[in-house]
Design a protein around this motif. Structure first.
Motif, PDB file in Angstrom:
ATOM      1  N   ALA A 123      41.840  89.754  37.284  1.00  0.00           N
ATOM      2  CA  ALA A 123      43.035  90.855  37.581  1.00  0.00           C
ATOM      3  C   ALA A 123      43.059  90.843  39.087  1.00  0.00           C
ATOM      4  CB  ALA A 123      42.551  91.967  36.930  1.00  0.00           C
ATOM      5  N   ASP A 124      44.353  90.777  39.573  1.00  0.00           N
ATOM      6  CA  ASP A 124      44.536  90.938  40.933  1.00  0.00           C
ATOM      7  C   ASP A 124      44.614  92.317  41.256  1.00  0.00           C
ATOM      8  OD1 ASP A 124      47.236  91.720  40.087  1.00  0.00           O
ATOM      9  OD2 ASP A 124      47.976  89.700  40.550  1.00  0.00           O
ATOM     10  N   GLY A 125      44.972  92.842  42.353  1.00  0.00           N
ATOM     11  CA  GLY A 125      44.906  94.018  42.924  1.00  0.00           C
ATOM     12  C   GLY A 125      45.739  95.201  42.024  1.00  0.00           C
ATOM     13  N   GLN A 178      47.105  94.321  38.964  1.00  0.00           N
ATOM     14  CA  GLN A 178      46.601  94.429  37.526  1.00  0.00           C
ATOM     15  C   GLN A 178      45.438  95.118  37.645  1.00  0.00           C
ATOM     16  OE1 GLN A 178      46.258  90.165  37.200  1.00  0.00           O
ATOM     17  NE2 GLN A 178      48.179  90.258  35.347  1.00  0.00           N
TER      18      GLN A 178
END
Lengths: 267, 374
Positions: free
Chosen positions: A171-173, A175
């Motif tokens: 998960a990126d920032g 998400q």
């Protein structure tokens, strides 16, 4: 281990304190239904007359409307600023961090009258016209604290490795915020918002009615009845939110204590 | 179980020439302010192996793991996953997954959703997602637990969820950050064997960080013993135990007796009083001057059957169940001896008894003399 004696002593003291806090309120709530204009115990008869009277009194209506508007506006400001402040204090180490934290907490320690006078002279000095927005600013000072405290407590008992775990799982920032941080904070925000609103709402009433103390019309009792409900209900919901759906089970007790402490100021 | 089939290799990974190490660290250094946590460390980890980073707290093992995971960036040096350099790549773009020390399960999500988290981020949906998650829960023996919340599970179960949540993504490497620290001893032993079997079944490279030498030796194929940000020695569990190269390794992996003397021949060392003992020639490896001869306590026999012999007096005795440990005072200091209790009847030696100790020259190892075991 406490002895039987201390247990009984503590029980009596607890009941006494609760009675001291709540009996006057319950008494006023009972007077709201008093058919006589003279406040004396026992009440002479049951009536809803004062509620009707209060409902139709334009001045009371204006007060309540103003209270609602101010409460909502102050809560909105508090949610944004309180969350941002809590995130900053939690996440970063910067110069003056302790001072900022202290200044944020100060308004609940100060008597309302001090804050009021200080803001009043500030507005006068700055040539700001007193309006609904100056009241909102005043209320926001102590509403921010409530949200700040709730969010900070929640952040502190969430494991920092949750964010790392989320990033680790792809998960990126954004998400991570959407799926991990937001769900963890949401109940704290709702609880903080409800408490802040309750605090703001009854602050207006207290201010208004302490100003006009000489006319103790029975409709005041009816209004107080409504106001007490309007503050007790959000505080109760807030307490349940922080207590039951908290991030960690063992954190629930601490959060209840925090909610009770802040709630105590609001009622 | 034909688990190997379940773990799909990414095309990029399959295209790599075999023999490419899964993880390679090249002269990696990590500084926190003025503290050097990892000091010029180079390391290659073979594909499909179970690798342990072992050392005391503050030795840099966790920092090394976190750099592989992408949670810390090296101050100097390069890290490769397969043949890709990953410096500057954030954790969510690295083909590794981590089992955290505190498990870090998402408390607001069900067990199913915890395991599904990584797959959902990659866009897996519907039946495919459900199938993969349920297979993985089955693999960690938690089928039927999908609807529960993490707090409704025991520590051991949470640990298995954390494993499933990481492995379901079929990463190139699984990182385990002291994952068994919070469990009680019995459960820890069970989980050690469970994780080892799991690694064997899925065939993914595991990198395990621990300060527990027994845990590392039970689980790992290869162990890097770390001290002060450097690797002291790297090898199989038996290499490290039987042939430690430094006093630190000898001391960290079990008890060892050290006798100091002067090299007097191809396979002999003369002790202070002139007694000559025989050692392993390849351990001595052409050294000269002063050396320390190391012998593990269980390699010493309380009789004179072996070529090297020492006289001593029993000072202390500790009955451990499977074995009895004696502290024997000799001319060269106290020697620890462990005797297996493999015969019925009473324990043969008591404090005050005079004893001859002997050991096989093959059972010795050689260290530099000045160092003291940590």
């Amino acid at each position: 281990m406490e002895t039987r004696g201390t247990r009984i002593g503590l029980g009596v003291a607890t009941v006494a304190v609760i009675a001291f806090l709540w009996l006057p309120l319950l008494l006023i709530m009972a007077y709201a239904f008093n058919s006589s204009t003279i406040q004396s115990w026992p009440i002479s008869g049951f009536t809803l007359h004062w509620f009707r009277e209060a409902w139709h009194d334009p001045e009371v209506r204006r007060s309540v409307e103003l209270s609602l508007k101010v409460g909502l506006a102050a809560t909105a400001i508090a949610l944004v600023l309180g969350t941002a402040a809590a995130a900053a204090i939690y996440r970063f180490r910067f110069f003056g961090r302790e001072a900022v934290s202290f200044l944020l907490l100060l308004p609940i320690a100060l008597p309302g009258i001090i804050t009021g006078m200080a803001l009043n002279s500030f507005f006068n000095f700055g040539g700001v016209q007193l309006s609904m927005w100056t009241i909102v600013a005043g209320h926001a000072t102590f509403c921010v604290v409530i949200v700040y405290n709730n969010v900070l407590a929640r952040l502190r008992r969430s494991s920092p490795s949750l964010i790392e775990a989320s990033m680790d799982l792809g998960a990126d920032g954004w998400q991570t915020f959407r799926w991990v941080i937001w769900p963890a904070l949401s109940t704290a925000l709702v609880a903080g918002g409800l408490l802040a609103f309750a605090l703001s709402f009854d602050e207006v009433i207290v201010t208004t009615f302490t100003a006009g103390a000489q006319t103790t019309l029975p409709i005041v009792n009816a209004i107080v009845f409504v106001v007490i409900l309007a503050t007790v209900i959000p505080v109760t919901i807030a307490q349940r939110l922080t207590g039951d759906t908290g991030v960690l089970r063992r954190g629930a007790a601490a959060s209840k204590a925090a909610a009770a402490a802040t709630g105590g100021g609001a009622v | 179980m034909a688990v190997e089939e379940r773990i799909e290799q990414s095309p990029e990974r399959a295209a790599e020439p075999s023999g490419t190490p899964d993880v390679r660290l090249e002269r990696v250094t990590k500084r926190f302010d003025d503290v050097v946590a990892v000091d010029d460390l180079s390391l290659e980890i073979e594909r499909g192996s179970f690798f342990a980073l072992l050392g005391p707290s503050g030795c840099g093992k966790t920092t090394t793991l976190r750099m592989i995971g992408g949670f810390e960036e090296p101050s100097a040096g390069v890290i490769y996953l397969g043949d890709h350099e990953v410096s500057g790549t954030p954790p969510y773009k690295r083909d590794v997954n981590t089992v955290f020390q505190s498990y870090a399960l998402f408390p607001h999500l069900s067990i199913f959703e915890n395991v599904a988290f990584g797959l959902r981020r990659k866009g897996t949906r519907g039946g495919n997602l459900k199938g993969k998650v349920e297979e993985m829960l089955d693999l960690v023996q938690l089928s039927g637990y999908g609807r529960r919340k993490p707090r409704q599970l025991s520590g051991g179960q949470q640990q298995r969820v954390a494993l499933a949540r990481a492995l379901v993504n079929s990463p190139r490497v699984l990182l385990l950050d002291e994952p068994l620290g919070a469990l009680d001893l019995k459960l820890r032993k069970e989980m050690q064997l469970f994780i080892k079997r799991l690694q064997h079944d899925v065939g993914i490279t595991f990198i395990h960080v621990t300060h527990d030498q027994e845990e590392a030796m039970t689980m790992a194929d290869r162990i890097a013993v770390m001290n002060r940000g450097k690797i002291e020695q790297l090898g199989g569990p038996d290499d490290l135990y039987e042939r430690p190269q430094t006093a630190f390794v000898a001391g960290f992996l079990g008890i060892s007796n050290l006798l100091t003397g002067e090299v007097s021949g191809r396979d002999t060392v003369r002790l202070g009083d002139g007694t000559t003992i025989r050692v392993r020639a390849d351990a001595l490896d052409g050294r000269s001057g002063r050396v320390a001869v190391g012998i593990r306590p269980e390699k010493i026999r309380p009789d004179d059957q072996d070529p090297n012999a020492l006289q001593g007096v029993v000072r202390e005795r500790a009955y451990i169940g499977v074995s009895t440990q004696y502290i024997v005072e000799t001319r060269y200091g106290n020697v620890t001896v462990v005797v297996l209790n493999d015969r019925p009847g009473s324990i043969p030696h008591s404090p005050g008894d005079h004893l001859t100790l002997s050991w096989d020259p093959e059972a010795t190892f050689i260290l530099d003399p000045m160092e003291e075991p940590a």
